[in-house]
Design a protein around this motif. Sequence first.
Motif, PDB file in Angstrom:
ATOM      1  N   ILE A 199      57.384  80.391  79.802  1.00  0.00           N
ATOM      2  CA  ILE A 199      56.542  80.142  78.636  1.00  0.00           C
ATOM      3  C   ILE A 199      56.781  81.256  77.631  1.00  0.00           C
ATOM      4  O   ILE A 199      56.681  82.441  77.974  1.00  0.00           O
ATOM      5  CB  ILE A 199      55.047  80.143  79.015  1.00  0.00           C
ATOM      6  N   THR A 200      57.119  80.896  76.403  1.00  0.00           N
ATOM      7  CA  THR A 200      57.099  81.883  75.325  1.00  0.00           C
ATOM      8  C   THR A 200      55.815  81.672  74.539  1.00  0.00           C
ATOM      9  O   THR A 200      55.559  80.580  74.031  1.00  0.00           O
ATOM     10  CB  THR A 200      58.313  81.752  74.394  1.00  0.00           C
ATOM     11  N   GLN A 201      55.013  82.711  74.473  1.00  0.00           N
ATOM     12  CA  GLN A 201      53.744  82.649  73.741  1.00  0.00           C
ATOM     13  C   GLN A 201      53.820  83.502  72.483  1.00  0.00           C
ATOM     14  O   GLN A 201      54.233  84.661  72.519  1.00  0.00           O
ATOM     15  CB  GLN A 201      52.577  83.158  74.596  1.00  0.00           C
ATOM     16  N   GLY A 232      64.837  81.065  75.026  1.00  0.00           N
ATOM     17  CA  GLY A 232      65.206  79.835  75.727  1.00  0.00           C
ATOM     18  C   GLY A 232      64.177  79.363  76.736  1.00  0.00           C
ATOM     19  O   GLY A 232      64.535  78.804  77.784  1.00  0.00           O
ATOM     20  N   SER A 233      62.912  79.553  76.451  1.00  0.00           N
ATOM     21  CA  SER A 233      61.857  79.178  77.398  1.00  0.00           C
ATOM     22  C   SER A 233      61.663  77.672  77.462  1.00  0.00           C
ATOM     23  O   SER A 233      62.039  76.930  76.546  1.00  0.00           O
ATOM     24  CB  SER A 233      60.533  79.852  77.002  1.00  0.00           C
ATOM     25  N   ASP A 234      61.028  77.230  78.537  1.00  0.00           N
ATOM     26  CA  ASP A 234      60.782  75.796  78.719  1.00  0.00           C
ATOM     27  C   ASP A 234      59.808  75.259  77.677  1.00  0.00           C
ATOM     28  O   ASP A 234      59.976  74.146  77.189  1.00  0.00           O
ATOM     29  CB  ASP A 234      60.228  75.537  80.126  1.00  0.00           C
ATOM     30  N   VAL A 235      58.778  76.042  77.359  1.00  0.00           N
ATOM     31  CA  VAL A 235      57.825  75.640  76.327  1.00  0.00           C
ATOM     32  C   VAL A 235      57.519  76.833  75.429  1.00  0.00           C
ATOM     33  O   VAL A 235      57.682  77.991  75.831  1.00  0.00           O
ATOM     34  CB  VAL A 235      56.493  75.097  76.913  1.00  0.00           C
ATOM     35  N   LYS A 263      62.549  75.909  68.870  1.00  0.00           N
ATOM     36  CA  LYS A 263      62.961  74.864  69.814  1.00  0.00           C
ATOM     37  C   LYS A 263      62.550  75.226  71.242  1.00  0.00           C
ATOM     38  O   LYS A 263      62.640  76.385  71.657  1.00  0.00           O
ATOM     39  CB  LYS A 263      64.486  74.669  69.767  1.00  0.00           C
ATOM     40  N   ALA A 264      62.105  74.225  71.979  1.00  0.00           N
ATOM     41  CA  ALA A 264      61.810  74.378  73.405  1.00  0.00           C
ATOM     42  C   ALA A 264      62.006  73.020  74.063  1.00  0.00           C
ATOM     43  O   ALA A 264      61.503  72.013  73.563  1.00  0.00           O
ATOM     44  CB  ALA A 264      60.390  74.884  73.621  1.00  0.00           C
ATOM     45  N   PRO A 265      62.737  72.954  75.182  1.00  0.00           N
ATOM     46  CA  PRO A 265      63.090  71.666  75.786  1.00  0.00           C
ATOM     47  C   PRO A 265      61.904  70.819  76.234  1.00  0.00           C
ATOM     48  O   PRO A 265      61.973  69.601  76.215  1.00  0.00           O
ATOM     49  CB  PRO A 265      63.986  72.048  76.971  1.00  0.00           C
ATOM     50  N   MET A 266      60.795  71.455  76.630  1.00  0.00           N
ATOM     51  CA  MET A 266      59.638  70.697  77.097  1.00  0.00           C
ATOM     52  C   MET A 266      58.494  70.687  76.086  1.00  0.00           C
ATOM     53  O   MET A 266      57.380  70.271  76.406  1.00  0.00           O
ATOM     54  CB  MET A 266      59.165  71.223  78.455  1.00  0.00           C
ATOM     55  N   GLY A 267      58.781  71.152  74.871  1.00  0.00           N
ATOM     56  CA  GLY A 267      57.809  70.983  73.807  1.00  0.00           C
ATOM     57  C   GLY A 267      57.179  72.261  73.291  1.00  0.00           C
ATOM     58  O   GLY A 267      57.309  73.340  73.875  1.00  0.00           O
TER      59      GLY A 267
END
Length: 402
Positions: free
Chosen positions: A151-153, A179-182, A208-212
């Motif tokens: 998670i990138t916050q 490159g985090s998932d969200v 951008k994040a692959p899972m939103g």
Amino acid sequence: MAKRLPLIILLWLGADLYFYQAIQTLVNSSALLWCYWLIDLLLISGIVAVIFGRRGSRSQQTLIAWLMGLMLLAFIPRLFSLPFLIIEDIARVFRGFPPRTFWVSELTLVTAAILFLIVLFGITRGRHFYRVRRETIYFPDLPEAFDGFTITQITDIHSGSFTNAAGVKKGLDLVNAQGSDVILFTGDLVNNQASEMTRWIPAFAALKAPMGKFSVLGNHDYGDYIQWETPGAKAANLTRLKQVHAEIGFRLLLDEAISLQKDGQSITLLGVENWGKGGFHQYGDLKKAAVGVPDNAFKVLMSHDPSHWEGVTLEHHQHIHLTLSGHTHGMQFGIELFGFKWSPIKYVYKQWVGLYQNKGRFLYVNRGFGFLGLKGRIGMWPEVAVITLKRKSISTDQTVEV
């Protein structure tokens, strides 16, 4: 604030009068000594003008930003170099109060000069001196498919304070580089008005994040801190702000939950509206957000104000595994060296920055991406947080704050 102004001025002048003794010991020029007090006079005049000026006006906000920077430049170096004079005075008591020694006054001024440069860096370059901070948190009931989930916050963007497009892009590029998932944004997109984001929509849409990408509102997003011509204008501003979240590609969660799916397993992401103690509005409703969420689901909560964690989340009947917050900014001023952390904001918020744990429930308080009031950051640099979820019992050597 106006009622406390005389006391604030007296305390400020008292500290300056003490520091002045070092100046007086080393400087013989009366003109330079007068300049020392002229700075105080100008700053105090500015403070009075701000307090009694029109609330929420653009000119007042600009003046506040300049004054905060100048006050820190003038006051912080003096304040933190005073211990040398205090120690000397303790020694002078037992020596019959001889004159001040030159070397102690020189040490005081050299220390103040170094601190001046640090503060100057903070208010000129610190606002975009982004740091990546990483935390790995272990949970025994994390679904196997999410072992290593990242998670990138980011939080507290405060786009109304931005002026430097290259500086903002530097931070956003750093977010994408993780490159985090969200990507999760935990509130305060603007200072007051949705229009503050207009210029920055293309830049933030490029995240951008692959899972939103998901977000919640913060206390500044509601437009509560300026005067509106009509209630309808304020409501329209909030409606527009919600649209902006969509335009930059973030799914805004308003007291609701969604399920993130991976390899046939899931975790639940909850988002509540702003809820805070100390006079802040309590719009958020965790019970509403958790309706229909299974008790055994793994849950990550986005809640802007960290006081919500102890005030509501820990008492919630369901186990909220991880809460992500912001709001404090680390006061944009503090010290972080070799694991030691200090900021005046710690005397206001029990959980003010970093990672906390209570009986297997974790809270991470982000230092913030942007800035407000003070157009800079001193010691509490802007943050991109990367949190990795791991499926494992909490190790004995894992460091958390309680």
